[in-house]
Write an enzyme that holds these catalytic residues in place. Structure first.
Site, PDB file in Angstrom:
ATOM      1  N   ASP A 115       0.857  -1.190   0.000  1.00 20.69           N
ATOM      2  CA  ASP A 115       0.000   0.000   0.000  1.00 20.69           C
ATOM      3  C   ASP A 115       0.888   1.233   0.000  1.00 20.69           C
ATOM      4  O   ASP A 115       1.976   1.224   0.591  1.00 20.69           O
ATOM      5  CB  ASP A 115      -0.896   0.013   1.237  1.00 20.69           C
ATOM      6  CG  ASP A 115      -2.031  -0.994   1.158  1.00 20.69           C
ATOM      7  OD1 ASP A 115      -2.482  -1.296   0.040  1.00 20.69           O
ATOM      8  OD2 ASP A 115      -2.476  -1.460   2.215  1.00 20.69           O
ATOM      9  N   ASP A 133      -6.949  -1.451  -4.873  1.00 21.21           N
ATOM     10  CA  ASP A 133      -8.095  -1.021  -4.065  1.00 21.21           C
ATOM     11  C   ASP A 133      -8.960  -0.023  -4.830  1.00 21.21           C
ATOM     12  O   ASP A 133     -10.193  -0.055  -4.739  1.00 21.21           O
ATOM     13  CB  ASP A 133      -7.625  -0.403  -2.749  1.00 21.21           C
ATOM     14  CG  ASP A 133      -6.915  -1.402  -1.852  1.00 21.21           C
ATOM     15  OD1 ASP A 133      -7.260  -2.595  -1.886  1.00 21.21           O
ATOM     16  OD2 ASP A 133      -6.011  -0.980  -1.113  1.00 21.21           O
TER      17      ASP A 133
END
Length: 161
Positions: A115, A133
């Site tokens: 991330d 995402d």
């Protein structure tokens, strides 16, 4: 044509996700923060849970369990994508599958998802996330809009000639 479009969307989504993650892995160290714009930083982190860090404590150290769960869902959504009646629904499902595949690759490669996108306002930070995402969220939005407002136009249909 429909099958090729769905496959191309899945592959393109997973590839774009992996390319951005590779660039970040080569450019940032874990925890390093690069201010990009007001309200937006690049910050390298790793997530062992589901999207946006959900279930991180429960899934810590269990990457293969997350791969199995995510893989099963990806297979189900892929089947739905190939049977979709409209382009919006098919592309939405393909984005979900492509994002899931991108995150599965991370879990198999390093045991956690990379991330790096940090959105914030003042002292409040949204959980750090990635391109997969975004694809999953956008895909879900497209599927939802396809369900709420069914296409009345052949323009959005896969059966267009």
């Amino acid at each position: 044509m429909k099958t090729l479009l769905i496959l191309a969307m899945i592959v393109a989504t997973a590839a774009a996700d992996q390319i951005t993650k590779l660039a970040v892995l080569r450019s940032l160290s874990p925890g390093e923060v690069h201010a990009f714009a007001p309200g937006f930083n690049l910050t390298l982190g790793f997530n062992e849970g589901a999207s946006f860090g959900m279930m991180s404590d429960f899934m810590a150290g269990r990457p293969l369990l997350m791969v199995a769960l995510t893989g099963a869902l990806a297979i189900i959504f892929a089947g739905m994508a190939f049977r979709a009646d409209t382009r919006r629904e098919g592309i939405g499902l393909a984005l979900i599958v492509g994002g899931a595949v991108g995150n599965i690759i991370d879990r198999l490669r390093q045991g956690a998802v990379t991330d790096f996108l940090d959105v914030y306002w003042r002292d409040w930070h949204w959980p750090t996330f990635n391109g997969a995402d975004i694809a999953i969220s956008l895909g879900a939005l497209l599927v939802l809009t396809a369900m709420l407002r069914p296409s009345r136009s052949k323009e959005l249909s896969f059966d267009r000639t």
